[in-house]
Design a protein around this motif. Structure first.
Motif, short mmCIF file in Angstrom:
data_model
loop_
_atom_site.label_atom_id
_atom_site.label_comp_id
_atom_site.label_asym_id
_atom_site.label_seq_id
_atom_site.Cartn_x
_atom_site.Cartn_y
_atom_site.Cartn_z
N ARG A 79 0.85 -1.19 0.00
CA ARG A 79 0.00 0.00 0.00
C ARG A 79 0.88 1.24 0.00
O ARG A 79 1.86 1.31 0.75
N VAL A 80 0.53 2.19 -0.83
CA VAL A 80 1.25 3.47 -0.85
C VAL A 80 0.23 4.56 -0.52
O VAL A 80 -0.81 4.66 -1.18
N GLU A 81 0.54 5.35 0.50
CA GLU A 81 -0.39 6.39 0.95
C GLU A 81 0.30 7.75 0.88
O GLU A 81 1.46 7.87 1.27
N TYR A 82 -0.43 8.72 0.38
CA TYR A 82 0.15 10.07 0.29
C TYR A 82 0.05 10.73 1.67
O TYR A 82 -1.05 10.94 2.20
N VAL A 83 1.22 11.03 2.25
CA VAL A 83 1.27 11.60 3.59
C VAL A 83 2.27 12.75 3.59
O VAL A 83 3.45 12.57 3.28
N HIS A 84 1.81 13.93 3.95
CA HIS A 84 2.72 15.07 4.06
C HIS A 84 3.75 14.79 5.16
O HIS A 84 3.48 14.09 6.14
N GLU A 85 4.93 15.38 4.99
CA GLU A 85 6.03 15.13 5.93
C GLU A 85 5.61 15.42 7.38
O GLU A 85 5.95 14.67 8.29
N THR A 86 4.87 16.49 7.58
CA THR A 86 4.49 16.88 8.94
C THR A 86 3.40 15.98 9.54
O THR A 86 3.16 16.02 10.74
N ASP A 87 2.77 15.16 8.69
CA ASP A 87 1.68 14.30 9.17
C ASP A 87 2.11 12.85 9.38
O ASP A 87 1.30 12.01 9.76
N LYS A 88 3.37 12.55 9.12
CA LYS A 88 3.80 11.15 9.14
C LYS A 88 3.62 10.50 10.51
O LYS A 88 3.15 9.36 10.61
N ARG A 89 3.99 11.19 11.57
CA ARG A 89 3.90 10.57 12.90
C ARG A 89 2.45 10.26 13.27
O ARG A 89 2.15 9.18 13.79
N SER A 90 1.56 11.21 13.05
CA SER A 90 0.16 10.98 13.41
C SER A 90 -0.44 9.88 12.54
O SER A 90 -1.26 9.07 13.01
N HIS A 91 -0.01 9.80 11.28
CA HIS A 91 -0.53 8.75 10.39
C HIS A 91 -0.02 7.38 10.84
O HIS A 91 -0.77 6.39 10.80
N ASN A 141 7.39 1.88 5.41
CA ASN A 141 8.41 2.79 4.89
C ASN A 141 8.01 4.20 5.29
O ASN A 141 7.38 4.94 4.52
N PHE A 142 8.36 4.57 6.52
CA PHE A 142 8.09 5.91 7.04
C PHE A 142 8.77 6.94 6.15
O PHE A 142 8.19 7.97 5.79
N ASP A 143 10.02 6.66 5.80
CA ASP A 143 10.75 7.43 4.78
C ASP A 143 11.06 6.48 3.64
O ASP A 143 11.75 5.47 3.84
N LEU A 144 10.58 6.76 2.45
CA LEU A 144 10.90 5.92 1.30
C LEU A 144 12.36 6.10 0.90
O LEU A 144 12.90 7.21 0.96
N PRO A 145 13.02 5.03 0.46
CA PRO A 145 14.39 5.18 -0.05
C PRO A 145 14.37 5.81 -1.43
O PRO A 145 13.32 5.89 -2.09
N ASN A 146 15.53 6.23 -1.90
CA ASN A 146 15.63 6.81 -3.24
C ASN A 146 15.79 5.73 -4.31
O ASN A 146 15.63 6.01 -5.50
N ASP A 147 16.13 4.53 -3.87
CA ASP A 147 16.45 3.46 -4.81
C ASP A 147 15.44 2.34 -4.69
O ASP A 147 15.15 1.86 -3.59
N ILE A 148 14.89 1.88 -5.81
CA ILE A 148 13.86 0.85 -5.80
C ILE A 148 14.39 -0.48 -5.26
O ILE A 148 13.66 -1.26 -4.64
N ASP A 149 15.68 -0.77 -5.48
CA ASP A 149 16.26 -2.01 -4.95
C ASP A 149 16.19 -2.03 -3.43
O ASP A 149 15.90 -3.06 -2.81
N ASP A 150 16.47 -0.87 -2.82
CA ASP A 150 16.39 -0.80 -1.35
C ASP A 150 14.96 -1.02 -0.88
O ASP A 150 14.73 -1.65 0.16
N TYR A 151 13.99 -0.51 -1.63
CA TYR A 151 12.58 -0.74 -1.28
C TYR A 151 12.25 -2.23 -1.32
O TYR A 151 11.60 -2.77 -0.42
N VAL A 152 12.72 -2.92 -2.35
CA VAL A 152 12.47 -4.36 -2.48
C VAL A 152 13.05 -5.12 -1.29
O VAL A 152 12.39 -5.99 -0.71
N HIS A 153 14.27 -4.78 -0.90
CA HIS A 153 14.90 -5.47 0.23
C HIS A 153 14.16 -5.15 1.54
O HIS A 153 14.00 -6.03 2.39
N ARG A 154 13.73 -3.93 1.70
CA ARG A 154 13.02 -3.55 2.93
C ARG A 154 11.73 -4.34 3.09
O ARG A 154 11.48 -4.95 4.14
N ILE A 155 10.87 -4.32 2.06
CA ILE A 155 9.58 -4.98 2.23
C ILE A 155 9.72 -6.49 2.27
O ILE A 155 8.82 -7.19 2.74
#
Length: 337
Positions: free
Chosen positions: A110-122, A213-227
């Motif tokens: 799931r990918v959710e659009y969350v503003h930087e300032t709203d991440k903790r509450s989300h 992924n509270f902070d998404l990585p810049n690299d898709i390979d890192d995303y694959v390894h994380r999830i």
């Protein structure tokens, strides 16, 4: 450790830097090596470790390729890393099991659009909802990835202060502190682990139900390894990513990866993806290429009559029908000579 090495060992497991140190001090010899394995080979041959790996393989007393078997393993194998790897291999086989560089459909993304300032509450909302759905009060494990060590410590402090026991693992923690944090997480004493990419690879923790992924990585390979820390060994898992304007460089590759894994791609992410083309070039840290799931020699620029075996749902390669191996969850690539 040195005493054990002096008496001789059958299997030696080492980090590149430590092994180079021991070789330079003549405390260990590689003359009798018959099998060389590089785990997480794409990272081993990335910018930081390549000189050390080259020194171990090419400049010390390591037997040449004809007298040793070399095996490289990773869930992602970008083209430029395959080119580097070919320096250490001779007439090698590229074996792909599952969808290499992609994700298994056992992981709901799931990918959710969350503003930087709203991440903790989300994140808090997600954790509260997760608590309400847990069976018989048994807490499931949640792994939260952040970009920085400082951010990891700050989020842990905030979570604990809001009634969610958490611990951290990152590069500034000692080995003993990391091991304590992992034990606490695995036991469920602190069912939330906040981590940097130090935990994205190599950790096999049973019962991780949710990767955030509270902070998404810049690299898709890192995303694959994380999830890939969830949905392991045939179990299902959930991966949630917080996306905002700071993550546009990964939008295209993220949307394509989700589509490839039969996940629902939000319409707004598709719109972001349409505005961003693959970065390509030498800098794979800005969006990535095609996830490194294909033997780059098949493109014809480096074909010396070598073999490729495809696994899972692939159609095989170089005249091999149907594929070899298959469906083991997250794809794993290996190359050996």
């Amino acid at each position: 450790m040195l005493r054990e090495l002096e008496t001789g060992v059958d299997v030696l497991v080492a980090t590149p830097g430590r092994l180079v140190d021991l070789l330079e001090r003549a405390r260990v010899s590689l003359q009798m090596i018959r099998y060389l394995a590089l785990d997480e080979a794409d990272r081993m041959l990335d910018l930081g470790f390549e000189p050390q790996i080259r020194k171990i393989v090419e400049q010390m007393d390591m037997p040449p390729p004809g007298r040793r078997q070399t095996m490289l393993f990773s869930a992602t194998f970008p083209k430029e890393i395959q080119r580097l790897a070919s320096d250490f291999l001779s007439n090698y086989i590229f074996l792909a099991v599952g969808r290499v560089g992609s994700s298994t459909d056992l992981i709901i993304q799931r990918v959710e659009y969350v503003h930087e300032t709203d991440k903790r509450s989300h994140l808090m909302d997600l954790l509260h909802a997760q608590r309400e759905t847990e069976i018989h009060g048994k807490q499931s494990l949640t792994l939260v990835f952040v970009e920085t060590k400082k951010g990891a410590d700050a989020l842990e402090y905030w979570l604990c202060g809001n009634g969610f026991p958490a611990t951290t693992i990152h590069g500034d923690r000692t080995q003993q502190e990391r091991e304590m944090a992992l034990r606490s997480f695995k036991s469920g004493k602190t069912p939330i682990l906040v981590a940097t990419d130090v935990a994205a690879r190599g950790l096999d923790i049973p019962h991780v139900a949710h990767v955030v992924n509270f902070d998404l990585p810049n690299d898709i390979d890192d995303y694959v390894h994380r999830i890939g820390r969830t949905g392991r060994a045939g179990k299902t898992g959930l991966a949630t990513a917080f996306f905002n304007e700071n993550n546009t460089s990964i939008a295209r590759s993220l949307a394509d990866l989700m589509q490839e894994a039969n996940q629902e791609v939000p319409a707004w992410l598709t719109r972001y993806a349409s505005r961003v083309s693959y970065s390509g070039g030498k800098n794979r840290r800005t969006g990535g290429g095609r996830f490194g799931g294909r033997d780059f020699r098949r493109e014809g620029s480096f074909n010396r009559g070598m073999d490729y075996y495809g696994g899972g749902n692939s159609s095989g390669g170089y005249g091999v029908p149907g594929g070899y191996g298959g469906g083991y969850g997250p794809g794993v690539a290996s190359a050996w000579d």
